[in-house]
Scaffold this motif. Structure first.
Motif, mmCIF file in Angstrom:
data_model
loop_
_atom_site.group_PDB
_atom_site.id
_atom_site.type_symbol
_atom_site.label_atom_id
_atom_site.label_comp_id
_atom_site.label_asym_id
_atom_site.label_seq_id
_atom_site.Cartn_x
_atom_site.Cartn_y
_atom_site.Cartn_z
ATOM 1 N N TYR A 32 3.614 8.088 -4.022
ATOM 2 C CA TYR A 32 2.955 7.250 -5.038
ATOM 3 C C TYR A 32 2.567 5.897 -4.450
ATOM 4 C CZ TYR A 32 2.309 4.650 -9.387
ATOM 5 O OH TYR A 32 1.792 3.879 -10.387
ATOM 6 N N PHE A 35 -0.419 6.123 -1.999
ATOM 7 C CA PHE A 35 -1.734 6.304 -2.603
ATOM 8 C C PHE A 35 -2.123 5.145 -3.518
ATOM 9 C CE2 PHE A 35 -1.005 10.700 -1.336
ATOM 10 C CZ PHE A 35 -2.265 11.071 -0.889
ATOM 11 N N VAL A 36 -1.171 4.659 -4.304
ATOM 12 C CA VAL A 36 -1.477 3.631 -5.299
ATOM 13 C C VAL A 36 -1.248 2.221 -4.758
ATOM 14 C CG1 VAL A 36 -0.945 2.812 -7.646
ATOM 15 C CG2 VAL A 36 -0.862 5.247 -7.126
ATOM 16 N N GLY A 37 -0.323 2.097 -3.819
ATOM 17 C CA GLY A 37 0.052 0.789 -3.301
ATOM 18 C C GLY A 37 -1.117 -0.036 -2.769
ATOM 19 N N ALA A 39 -4.305 0.128 -3.453
ATOM 20 C CA ALA A 39 -5.190 -0.271 -4.554
ATOM 21 C C ALA A 39 -4.564 -1.406 -5.366
ATOM 22 C CB ALA A 39 -5.479 0.923 -5.455
ATOM 23 N N LEU A 40 -3.257 -1.285 -5.640
ATOM 24 C CA LEU A 40 -2.572 -2.348 -6.386
ATOM 25 C C LEU A 40 -2.548 -3.651 -5.594
ATOM 26 C CD1 LEU A 40 0.493 -0.440 -7.920
ATOM 27 C CD2 LEU A 40 -1.500 -1.333 -9.129
#
Length: 313
Positions: A32, A35-37, A39-40
């Motif tokens: 998670y 993949f998301v880090g 973008a955040l």
């Protein structure tokens, strides 16, 4: 002895399951984050941190260059409401433009969607043609239409002697306003068309056929069946057009640059001039914060109203 062995085996299997679950949980968390880090992180660096820095600078008299930042409290906000008629006028223009642009853009986009959702042989080519203006950059599009309004319309007016082509489209307050609306709607309608087409293709054709068998007219089909079923698309399109219309900058600056006599100056241009031309960065960020709140209120109210209609439908 066998009982102790069985107990130890059960405990060992339980520990293995616990460890496996913990490893799977850690693996999921790492996946998670991977993949998301990023973008955040980018969202935090590019959006959140600058936003809160802007809130801070709105309470200062910083000129955008000096290392000295003087705290002035609410002075910038008081100055905006008391001594800045240009900002008020630009806000009134932007609000008026928003209502006109949202109505025309969505009517045009929905009409094109209805037309190109039919069984036309050339519909794929036409969809591409109508969507192309949305791909062209706002500044380039503005300069192209500036040439059309100034040179093209004048030439057509001389040939046809039609009064509409002889109007000072970018030289008069009223016609300049509608000139910007026309170009904005022409650019955005294709994008709205794509969203409406996607919604129309999701309508159950069995309902349409059943209504036709019952004798429903085309107008009844449109108003009583099709529109209620695609209200979520209207929610999205109206939200997008409100946001885009409020934030108009490139088209506005390339077509009229806020003229004549600041009569078509959008809020975005006013903020830009205040911060980067007048070197009053603190006052400019105060205006941007107020602008952000107003746009947030408009879009929130619009979404709540249209979402409520969706539920009712």
């Amino acid at each position: 002895m066998n009982t102790n062995f069985e107990t130890n085996e059960i405990n060992r299997k339980t520990e293995i399951k616990v460890v496996s679950k913990r490893k799977a949980k850690i693996r999921n968390i790492l996946t998670y984050v991977a993949f998301v880090g990023p973008a955040l992180l980018f969202f935090l660096v590019i959006q959140i941190i600058p936003f809160f820095m802007g809130v801070y600078y709105s309470f200062t008299s910083w000129n955008g260059v000096s290392s000295v930042v003087e705290w002035v409290g609410l002075e910038n906000y008081i100055k905006i409401f008391k001594n800045d008629p240009n900002f008020v006028n630009s806000f009134l223009f932007t609000t008026k433009f928003m209502f006109a642009a949202v109505i025309i853009s969505n009517l045009l986009g929905f009409s094109l969607a209805l037309l190109l959702n039919a069984a036309l042989k050339s519909r794929n080519m036409l969809r591409t043609v109508f969507f192309i203006p949305n791909v062209i950059g706002g500044l380039l599009l503005g300069f192209i239409w500036q040439f059309i309004f100034v040179k093209g319309f004048a030439s057509i007016g001389n040939i046809t002697d039609l009064a509409v082509f002889k109007l000072p489209w970018l030289g008069d307050e009223a016609t300049a306003f509608w000139g910007i609306v026309i170009v904005f709607a022409w650019q955005i309608a294709g994008y709205m068309m794509v969203i409406y087409i996607a919604a129309l293709q999701g309508v159950d054709q069995n309902l349409i056929e059943a209504a036709k068998i019952d004798g429903a007219s085309n107008w009844t089909l449109l108003t009583k069946i099709i529109i209620p079923l695609i209200l979520p698309a209207f929610t999205i399109c109206i939200f997008l057009t409100i946001s885009m219309a409020f934030k108009i900058f490139d088209l506005n600056i390339s077509l009229t640059n806020g003229g004549p006599f600041n009569s078509t100056q959008s809020v975005a241009i006013n903020i830009y001039q205040e911060a980067f031309q007048n070197n009053r960065y603190g006052l400019g960020t105060a205006k941007s914060i107020l602008f952000f709140l107003v746009v947030g209120i408009f879009t929130t109210v619009q979404v709540l109203i249209t979402k409520k209609r969706e539920v009712e439908a």
